[in-house]
Design a protein around this motif. Structure first.
Motif, PDB file in Angstrom:
ATOM      1  N   ALA A   1       0.846  -1.205   0.000  1.00 27.41           N
ATOM      2  CA  ALA A   1       0.000   0.000   0.000  1.00 27.41           C
ATOM      3  C   ALA A   1       0.879   1.252   0.000  1.00 27.41           C
ATOM      4  O   ALA A   1       0.549   2.241  -0.674  1.00 27.41           O
ATOM      5  CB  ALA A   1      -0.929   0.001   1.215  1.00 27.41           C
ATOM      6  N   TYR A   2       1.981   1.210   0.703  1.00 26.76           N
ATOM      7  CA  TYR A   2       2.901   2.345   0.732  1.00 26.76           C
ATOM      8  C   TYR A   2       3.474   2.596  -0.665  1.00 26.76           C
ATOM      9  O   TYR A   2       3.502   3.737  -1.136  1.00 26.76           O
ATOM     10  CB  TYR A   2       4.029   2.079   1.739  1.00 26.76           C
ATOM     11  CG  TYR A   2       5.049   3.183   1.814  1.00 26.76           C
ATOM     12  CD1 TYR A   2       4.800   4.325   2.564  1.00 26.76           C
ATOM     13  CD2 TYR A   2       6.262   3.091   1.142  1.00 26.76           C
ATOM     14  CE1 TYR A   2       5.730   5.350   2.645  1.00 26.76           C
ATOM     15  CE2 TYR A   2       7.195   4.106   1.211  1.00 26.76           C
ATOM     16  CZ  TYR A   2       6.928   5.230   1.966  1.00 26.76           C
ATOM     17  OH  TYR A   2       7.860   6.242   2.031  1.00 26.76           O
ATOM     18  N   ALA A   3       3.898   1.537  -1.336  1.00 28.15           N
ATOM     19  CA  ALA A   3       4.464   1.686  -2.686  1.00 28.15           C
ATOM     20  C   ALA A   3       3.413   2.233  -3.653  1.00 28.15           C
ATOM     21  O   ALA A   3       3.705   3.134  -4.450  1.00 28.15           O
ATOM     22  CB  ALA A   3       5.005   0.346  -3.184  1.00 28.15           C
ATOM     23  N   LEU A   4       2.197   1.700  -3.570  1.00 26.41           N
ATOM     24  CA  LEU A   4       1.123   2.210  -4.430  1.00 26.41           C
ATOM     25  C   LEU A   4       0.816   3.665  -4.107  1.00 26.41           C
ATOM     26  O   LEU A   4       0.583   4.478  -5.007  1.00 26.41           O
ATOM     27  CB  LEU A   4      -0.133   1.361  -4.271  1.00 26.41           C
ATOM     28  CG  LEU A   4      -0.098  -0.027  -4.889  1.00 26.41           C
ATOM     29  CD1 LEU A   4      -1.340  -0.818  -4.480  1.00 26.41           C
ATOM     30  CD2 LEU A   4       0.016   0.068  -6.398  1.00 26.41           C
ATOM     31  N   GLY A   5       0.813   3.992  -2.827  1.00 25.71           N
ATOM     32  CA  GLY A   5       0.563   5.366  -2.412  1.00 25.71           C
ATOM     33  C   GLY A   5       1.630   6.310  -2.926  1.00 25.71           C
ATOM     34  O   GLY A   5       1.327   7.431  -3.357  1.00 25.71           O
TER      35      GLY A   5
END
Length: 171
Positions: free
Chosen positions: A72-76
């Motif tokens: 989720a961090y990478a997508l964010g």
């Protein structure tokens, strides 16, 4: 005898063998004291195995949660970069009229950027939480399992005379 059992103490494949050996030795107990010692060793072993299993399950759960949070961090971060670019494109390099027209559209892009920023912050906190909980679980497990291993080894040592009478486990 005790050394071979201690070696299997950390070997998952032999865990049932240790319990089986202890349970088999119950038939060779000549006194009630011997039987109590063996039963205590069996219960300590079962408890140690239960603690190890619970720890493994907790660590797998935390690793899954951490991995999801990292994803989720990478997508964010990707969304954040894209949203920043959209905001920048809408606010620079245009005539005054085009910028005024774009200002209403840029509000949506700014809201999207704000959401992306929030998503990145929340994901980063979640990753940190999972790592903190994993460290704490490792610390708790180390203390509890260490104590149980010592207690189990002491119980096993107290049973050594009975274990030496079990035909399949004699030297």
């Amino acid at each position: 005898m005790l050394a071979s059992t201690e070696a299997s103490d950390t070997d998952n494949a032999d865990e049932d063998a240790v319990l089986q050996m202890l349970e088999q030795a119950l038939g060779y107990a000549q006194t009630s004291a011997d039987k109590v010692k063996l039963l205590l060793a069996v219960e300590l072993r079962k408890h140690l195995l239960s603690v190890e299993q619970r720890h493994d399950e907790c660590m797998r759960r935390l690793e899954t949660e951490r991995q999801r949070a990292e994803d989720a961090y990478a997508l964010g971060r990707q969304s954040q970069a894209s949203d920043r670019q959209r905001v920048s494109d809408m606010t620079t390099g245009r005539s005054l009229g085009a910028r005024l027209f774009a200002s209403t559209r840029s509000k949506g892009a700014e809201d999207a950027l704000q959401f992306s920023n929030m998503m990145v912050e929340n994901s980063a906190r979640e990753v940190e939480r999972c790592e903190r909980e994993a460290r704490e679980e490792e610390r708790r497990f180390g203390e509890e399992a260490g104590r149980l291993r010592i207690e189990f080894r002491l119980a096993l040592a107290a049973c050594e005379d009975v274990l030496s009478r079990v035909p399949a486990h004699q030297h």
